[in-house]
Design a protein around this motif. Structure first.
Motif, mmCIF file in Angstrom:
data_model
loop_
_atom_site.group_PDB
_atom_site.id
_atom_site.type_symbol
_atom_site.label_atom_id
_atom_site.label_comp_id
_atom_site.label_asym_id
_atom_site.label_seq_id
_atom_site.Cartn_x
_atom_site.Cartn_y
_atom_site.Cartn_z
ATOM 1 N N VAL A 90 -8.020 10.152 2.532
ATOM 2 C CA VAL A 90 -6.916 9.751 1.655
ATOM 3 C C VAL A 90 -7.101 8.308 1.197
ATOM 4 N N ILE A 91 -7.421 7.432 2.136
ATOM 5 C CA ILE A 91 -7.587 6.019 1.802
ATOM 6 C C ILE A 91 -8.731 5.828 0.809
ATOM 7 N N ALA A 92 -9.787 6.605 0.970
ATOM 8 C CA ALA A 92 -10.969 6.457 0.117
ATOM 9 C C ALA A 92 -10.795 7.069 -1.268
ATOM 10 N N THR A 93 -9.598 7.619 -1.529
ATOM 11 C CA THR A 93 -9.380 8.293 -2.809
ATOM 12 C C THR A 93 -8.109 7.785 -3.472
ATOM 13 N N PRO A 94 -8.134 6.584 -4.030
ATOM 14 C CA PRO A 94 -6.964 6.124 -4.788
ATOM 15 C C PRO A 94 -6.741 7.024 -5.995
ATOM 16 N N SER A 95 -5.471 7.237 -6.323
ATOM 17 C CA SER A 95 -5.157 8.192 -7.392
ATOM 18 C C SER A 95 -5.702 7.745 -8.740
ATOM 19 N N GLU A 96 -5.764 6.446 -8.973
ATOM 20 C CA GLU A 96 -6.307 5.956 -10.235
ATOM 21 C C GLU A 96 -7.801 6.262 -10.312
ATOM 22 N N GLY A 97 -8.183 7.036 -11.257
ATOM 23 C CA GLY A 97 -9.580 7.389 -11.448
ATOM 24 C C GLY A 97 -10.006 8.656 -10.746
ATOM 25 N N LEU A 162 -1.759 -1.084 0.283
ATOM 26 C CA LEU A 162 -2.065 0.068 -0.559
ATOM 27 C C LEU A 162 -0.826 0.869 -0.938
ATOM 28 N N LEU A 163 0.304 0.591 -0.308
ATOM 29 C CA LEU A 163 1.477 1.451 -0.466
ATOM 30 C C LEU A 163 1.998 1.501 -1.903
ATOM 31 N N HIS A 164 1.901 0.404 -2.614
ATOM 32 C CA HIS A 164 2.567 0.320 -3.910
ATOM 33 C C HIS A 164 1.715 0.784 -5.087
ATOM 34 N N HIS A 165 0.413 0.969 -4.856
ATOM 35 C CA HIS A 165 -0.413 1.314 -6.013
ATOM 36 C C HIS A 165 -1.482 2.370 -5.726
ATOM 37 N N HIS A 166 -1.625 2.779 -4.471
ATOM 38 C CA HIS A 166 -2.726 3.684 -4.122
ATOM 39 C C HIS A 166 -2.461 5.106 -4.575
ATOM 40 N N GLY A 167 -1.226 5.579 -4.357
ATOM 41 C CA GLY A 167 -0.884 6.948 -4.744
ATOM 42 C C GLY A 167 -1.334 7.964 -3.702
ATOM 43 N N GLY A 168 -1.307 9.211 -4.089
ATOM 44 C CA GLY A 168 -1.698 10.273 -3.160
ATOM 45 C C GLY A 168 -0.732 10.353 -1.991
ATOM 46 N N ASP A 169 -1.276 10.649 -0.821
ATOM 47 C CA ASP A 169 -0.451 10.804 0.380
ATOM 48 C C ASP A 169 -0.454 9.542 1.231
ATOM 49 N N ILE A 170 -0.599 8.373 0.605
ATOM 50 C CA ILE A 170 -0.731 7.146 1.374
ATOM 51 C C ILE A 170 0.528 6.833 2.182
ATOM 52 N N GLU A 171 1.704 7.209 1.683
ATOM 53 C CA GLU A 171 2.931 6.961 2.441
ATOM 54 C C GLU A 171 2.968 7.813 3.710
ATOM 55 N N ALA A 172 2.520 9.051 3.616
ATOM 56 C CA ALA A 172 2.451 9.908 4.801
ATOM 57 C C ALA A 172 1.450 9.349 5.806
ATOM 58 N N VAL A 173 0.364 8.783 5.314
ATOM 59 C CA VAL A 173 -0.638 8.146 6.173
ATOM 60 C C VAL A 173 -0.026 6.962 6.907
ATOM 61 N N PHE A 174 0.714 6.127 6.178
ATOM 62 C CA PHE A 174 1.330 4.947 6.787
ATOM 63 C C PHE A 174 2.321 5.347 7.873
ATOM 64 N N THR A 175 3.142 6.336 7.590
ATOM 65 C CA THR A 175 4.114 6.800 8.581
ATOM 66 C C THR A 175 3.417 7.322 9.825
#
Length: 206
Positions: A90-97, A162-175
């Motif tokens: 998830v971290i290696a795949t930012p939604s942008e691009g 990464l929370l504000h701009h990464h996208g994807g499931d990054i919030e679930a990862v943080f939790t």
């Protein structure tokens, strides 16, 4: 990734037969590397800092498993390591691009956090009320889980940017990472009696 086909033993040394794939590519020798979507970024980008923190955490959990004598805890730690592999994706795949297909391959289920919470509740019920701070010590596995807990906190902090701009499931990862440090805290406390020092390091002296 070296995808192993099978293991054989030769004079007690494991021999791994792998598909022909080199571990080094030389593409990062100038200080830049790629995300899963193919975007080239400097190696000190926040994405790779977070990946490194998660990798360190998983390595520490692997070391803890070696010294863990409780099969159920060892299995849980193994599952957590697998979840951390998914978190790395998830971290290696930012939604942008990234394409929708790529994002679909790196989902992280919130159910993983729910399972951690159930374990935390289970361990909480096995312990007396904690009224003081805990000294990280006790059995070898318990102490190493405390170290892993501190790495979980570091991994959690590394994801914050990464929370504000990464996208994807990054919030679930943080939790999940937030809850993981709590799980490791209670798991280490539960394992203290199994290390031969029942309760000796649970509470600070008053």
């Amino acid at each position: 990734m070296n995808r192993c086909i099978n293991w054989t033993w030769n004079h007690f040394v494991p021999v791994v037969q792998c598909r022909s794939m080199k571990i080094y590519t030389r593409t990062g020798d100038k200080g830049r590397t790629s995300t899963y979507s193919g975007k080239r970024l400097p190696k000190d980008d926040q994405i790779f800092s977070a990946l490194g923190a998660v990798d360190t955490l998983s390595s520490m959990l692997g070391l803890s498993r070696i010294h863990c004598k409780q099969d159920n805890v060892s299995r849980d730690l193994h599952t957590i390591q697998c979840n951390l592999q998914d978190i790395g994706s998830v971290i290696a795949t930012p939604s942008e691009g990234a394409t929708s297909e790529q994002l679909g391959r790196v989902r992280f289920c919130e159910g993983h956090t729910s399972r951690l919470e159930r374990k935390i509740d289970e361990y909480t019920g096995q312990l007396p009320p904690l009224t003081n701070f805990i000294l990280p010590s006790g059995s070898e596995c318990s102490a190493q889980l405390h170290v892993a807990r501190t790495f979980a906190r570091s991994a959690e902090r590394s994801v914050v940017p990464l929370l504000h701009h990464h996208g994807g499931d990054i919030e679930a990862v943080f939790t999940y990472l937030n809850r993981l440090s709590d799980y490791l805290f209670y798991c280490s406390a539960v394992l203290l009696p199994a290390g031969g020092r029942p309760g000796g390091d649970i509470h600070l002296p008053t």
